[in-house]
Design a protein around this motif. Structure first.
Motif, mmCIF file in Angstrom:
data_model
loop_
_atom_site.group_PDB
_atom_site.id
_atom_site.type_symbol
_atom_site.label_atom_id
_atom_site.label_comp_id
_atom_site.label_asym_id
_atom_site.label_seq_id
_atom_site.Cartn_x
_atom_site.Cartn_y
_atom_site.Cartn_z
ATOM 1 N N VAL A 1 3.206 -3.679 4.202
ATOM 2 C CA VAL A 1 3.654 -2.326 4.538
ATOM 3 C C VAL A 1 3.511 -1.406 3.327
ATOM 4 O O VAL A 1 3.043 -0.264 3.442
ATOM 5 C CB VAL A 1 5.113 -2.351 5.049
ATOM 6 N N ILE A 2 3.890 -1.906 2.147
ATOM 7 C CA ILE A 2 3.754 -1.115 0.922
ATOM 8 C C ILE A 2 2.287 -0.803 0.658
ATOM 9 O O ILE A 2 1.938 0.312 0.242
ATOM 10 C CB ILE A 2 4.393 -1.850 -0.270
ATOM 11 N N ALA A 3 1.397 -1.770 0.895
ATOM 12 C CA ALA A 3 -0.035 -1.549 0.686
ATOM 13 C C ALA A 3 -0.555 -0.442 1.589
ATOM 14 O O ALA A 3 -1.315 0.432 1.150
ATOM 15 C CB ALA A 3 -0.810 -2.834 0.927
ATOM 16 N N LEU A 4 -0.146 -0.457 2.847
ATOM 17 C CA LEU A 4 -0.580 0.574 3.780
ATOM 18 C C LEU A 4 -0.063 1.944 3.364
ATOM 19 O O LEU A 4 -0.818 2.920 3.332
ATOM 20 C CB LEU A 4 -0.126 0.245 5.200
ATOM 21 N N VAL A 5 1.206 2.031 3.031
ATOM 22 C CA VAL A 5 1.785 3.319 2.618
ATOM 23 C C VAL A 5 1.121 3.815 1.337
ATOM 24 O O VAL A 5 0.781 4.996 1.217
ATOM 25 C CB VAL A 5 3.313 3.184 2.449
ATOM 26 N N ALA A 6 0.912 2.928 0.378
ATOM 27 C CA ALA A 6 0.265 3.323 -0.868
ATOM 28 C C ALA A 6 -1.176 3.758 -0.627
ATOM 29 O O ALA A 6 -1.653 4.726 -1.238
ATOM 30 C CB ALA A 6 0.315 2.182 -1.879
ATOM 31 N N GLY A 7 -1.886 3.073 0.255
ATOM 32 C CA GLY A 7 -3.257 3.462 0.575
ATOM 33 C C GLY A 7 -3.314 4.844 1.202
ATOM 34 O O GLY A 7 -4.200 5.647 0.898
ATOM 35 N N ILE A 8 -2.355 5.156 2.070
ATOM 36 C CA ILE A 8 -2.297 6.494 2.668
ATOM 37 C C ILE A 8 -1.939 7.528 1.614
ATOM 38 O O ILE A 8 -2.522 8.625 1.572
ATOM 39 C CB ILE A 8 -1.298 6.509 3.843
ATOM 40 N N LEU A 9 -0.995 7.192 0.739
ATOM 41 C CA LEU A 9 -0.637 8.118 -0.340
ATOM 42 C C LEU A 9 -1.814 8.353 -1.281
ATOM 43 O O LEU A 9 -1.919 9.422 -1.887
ATOM 44 C CB LEU A 9 0.563 7.580 -1.123
ATOM 45 N N GLY A 10 -2.675 7.357 -1.410
ATOM 46 C CA GLY A 10 -3.863 7.515 -2.245
ATOM 47 C C GLY A 10 -4.812 8.586 -1.727
ATOM 48 O O GLY A 10 -5.598 9.141 -2.481
ATOM 49 N N TRP A 11 -4.743 8.866 -0.441
ATOM 50 C CA TRP A 11 -5.592 9.913 0.147
ATOM 51 C C TRP A 11 -4.871 11.247 0.257
ATOM 52 O O TRP A 11 -5.490 12.258 0.580
ATOM 53 C CB TRP A 11 -6.059 9.495 1.532
ATOM 54 N N THR A 12 -3.548 11.268 0.048
ATOM 55 C CA THR A 12 -2.799 12.499 0.264
ATOM 56 C C THR A 12 -2.096 12.984 -0.998
ATOM 57 O O THR A 12 -2.570 13.904 -1.647
ATOM 58 C CB THR A 12 -1.767 12.310 1.395
ATOM 59 N N LEU A 13 -0.982 12.392 -1.364
ATOM 60 C CA LEU A 13 -0.135 12.942 -2.415
ATOM 61 C C LEU A 13 -0.370 12.357 -3.804
ATOM 62 O O LEU A 13 -0.191 13.060 -4.803
ATOM 63 C CB LEU A 13 1.344 12.732 -2.041
ATOM 64 N N LEU A 14 -0.726 11.100 -3.888
ATOM 65 C CA LEU A 14 -0.918 10.433 -5.184
ATOM 66 C C LEU A 14 -2.314 9.832 -5.259
ATOM 67 O O LEU A 14 -2.490 8.618 -5.112
ATOM 68 C CB LEU A 14 0.129 9.322 -5.371
ATOM 69 N N PRO A 15 -3.324 10.645 -5.507
ATOM 70 C CA PRO A 15 -4.701 10.172 -5.368
ATOM 71 C C PRO A 15 -5.038 8.886 -6.123
ATOM 72 O O PRO A 15 -5.512 7.949 -5.519
ATOM 73 C CB PRO A 15 -5.534 11.336 -5.882
ATOM 74 N N LEU B 1 -2.392 -4.772 8.224
ATOM 75 C CA LEU B 1 -1.834 -3.707 7.384
ATOM 76 C C LEU B 1 -2.334 -3.842 5.950
ATOM 77 O O LEU B 1 -2.691 -2.847 5.301
ATOM 78 C CB LEU B 1 -0.305 -3.760 7.404
ATOM 79 N N ALA B 2 -2.352 -5.080 5.460
ATOM 80 C CA ALA B 2 -2.810 -5.323 4.090
ATOM 81 C C ALA B 2 -4.288 -4.958 3.933
ATOM 82 O O ALA B 2 -4.680 -4.324 2.948
ATOM 83 C CB ALA B 2 -2.579 -6.779 3.712
ATOM 84 N N THR C 1 6.972 -9.183 9.350
ATOM 85 C CA THR C 1 5.849 -8.516 8.695
ATOM 86 C C THR C 1 6.082 -8.544 7.192
ATOM 87 O O THR C 1 7.187 -8.290 6.715
ATOM 88 C CB THR C 1 5.735 -7.060 9.179
ATOM 89 N N SER C 2 5.042 -8.829 6.451
ATOM 90 C CA SER C 2 5.120 -8.867 4.997
ATOM 91 C C SER C 2 5.465 -7.483 4.444
ATOM 92 O O SER C 2 4.840 -6.474 4.803
ATOM 93 C CB SER C 2 3.781 -9.328 4.423
ATOM 94 N N HIS D 1 -3.734 -7.038 -2.071
ATOM 95 C CA HIS D 1 -4.091 -8.396 -2.487
ATOM 96 C C HIS D 1 -2.859 -9.287 -2.550
ATOM 97 O O HIS D 1 -2.917 -10.459 -2.153
ATOM 98 C CB HIS D 1 -4.802 -8.374 -3.841
ATOM 99 N N MET D 2 -1.740 -8.734 -3.032
ATOM 100 C CA MET D 2 -0.509 -9.527 -3.077
ATOM 101 C C MET D 2 -0.058 -9.916 -1.666
ATOM 102 O O MET D 2 0.378 -11.044 -1.434
ATOM 103 C CB MET D 2 0.592 -8.732 -3.791
ATOM 104 N N ALA D 3 -0.167 -8.982 -0.731
ATOM 105 C CA ALA D 3 0.247 -9.255 0.653
ATOM 106 C C ALA D 3 -0.634 -10.316 1.295
ATOM 107 O O ALA D 3 -0.130 -11.223 1.975
ATOM 108 C CB ALA D 3 0.197 -7.972 1.470
ATOM 109 N N ARG D 4 -1.928 -10.223 1.094
ATOM 110 C CA ARG D 4 -2.821 -11.214 1.704
ATOM 111 C C ARG D 4 -2.524 -12.610 1.167
ATOM 112 O O ARG D 4 -2.543 -13.591 1.904
ATOM 113 C CB ARG D 4 -4.275 -10.843 1.468
ATOM 114 N N GLY D 5 -2.258 -12.710 -0.137
ATOM 115 C CA GLY D 5 -1.902 -14.010 -0.702
ATOM 116 C C GLY D 5 -0.588 -14.534 -0.157
ATOM 117 O O GLY D 5 -0.449 -15.712 0.170
#
Length: 95
Positions: A14-28, A58-59, A9-10, A40-44
């Motif tokens: 995984v970082i994109a998914l975690v960051a996206g979740i953090l965007g809704w919770t702790l780090l808007p 995940l990306a 797994t890229s 975008h980096m993961a998809r590339g």
């Protein structure tokens, strides 16, 4: 008959998914931007790997969470400006 090696797994996905979740919770805002950038980096990276990497879902999830959060921030900011701009306009009419 040989068993094919499992695809990795890229890490960016995984970082994109975690960051996206953090965007809704702790780090808007920072989490949302991280989800968008790393998504975008993961998809590339996944496209360039010729089937060696997995994690496109995940990306995409990180991208969707990031963009949805940014869109809601923009809508909330516009509503705030329009609401208080309307109040200021009403105040000038009554003065």
């Amino acid at each position: 008959m040989s068993i094919p090696a499992p695809r990795q797994t890229s890490s960016y996905a995984v970082i994109a998914l975690v960051a996206g979740i953090l965007g809704w919770t702790l780090l808007p805002l920072l989490g949302s931007l991280g989800g968008i950038i790393f998504g975008h980096m993961a998809r590339g990276e996944i496209r360039r790997s010729n089937g060696q990497l997995d994690g496109d879902g995940l990306a995409i999830t990180g991208l969707v969470l990031g963009w949805a959060s940014v869109a809601l921030w923009v809508i909330a900011l516009l509503a705030f400006i329009l609401f208080f701009g309307g109040l200021a306009w009403l105040a000038t009419l009554n003065a």
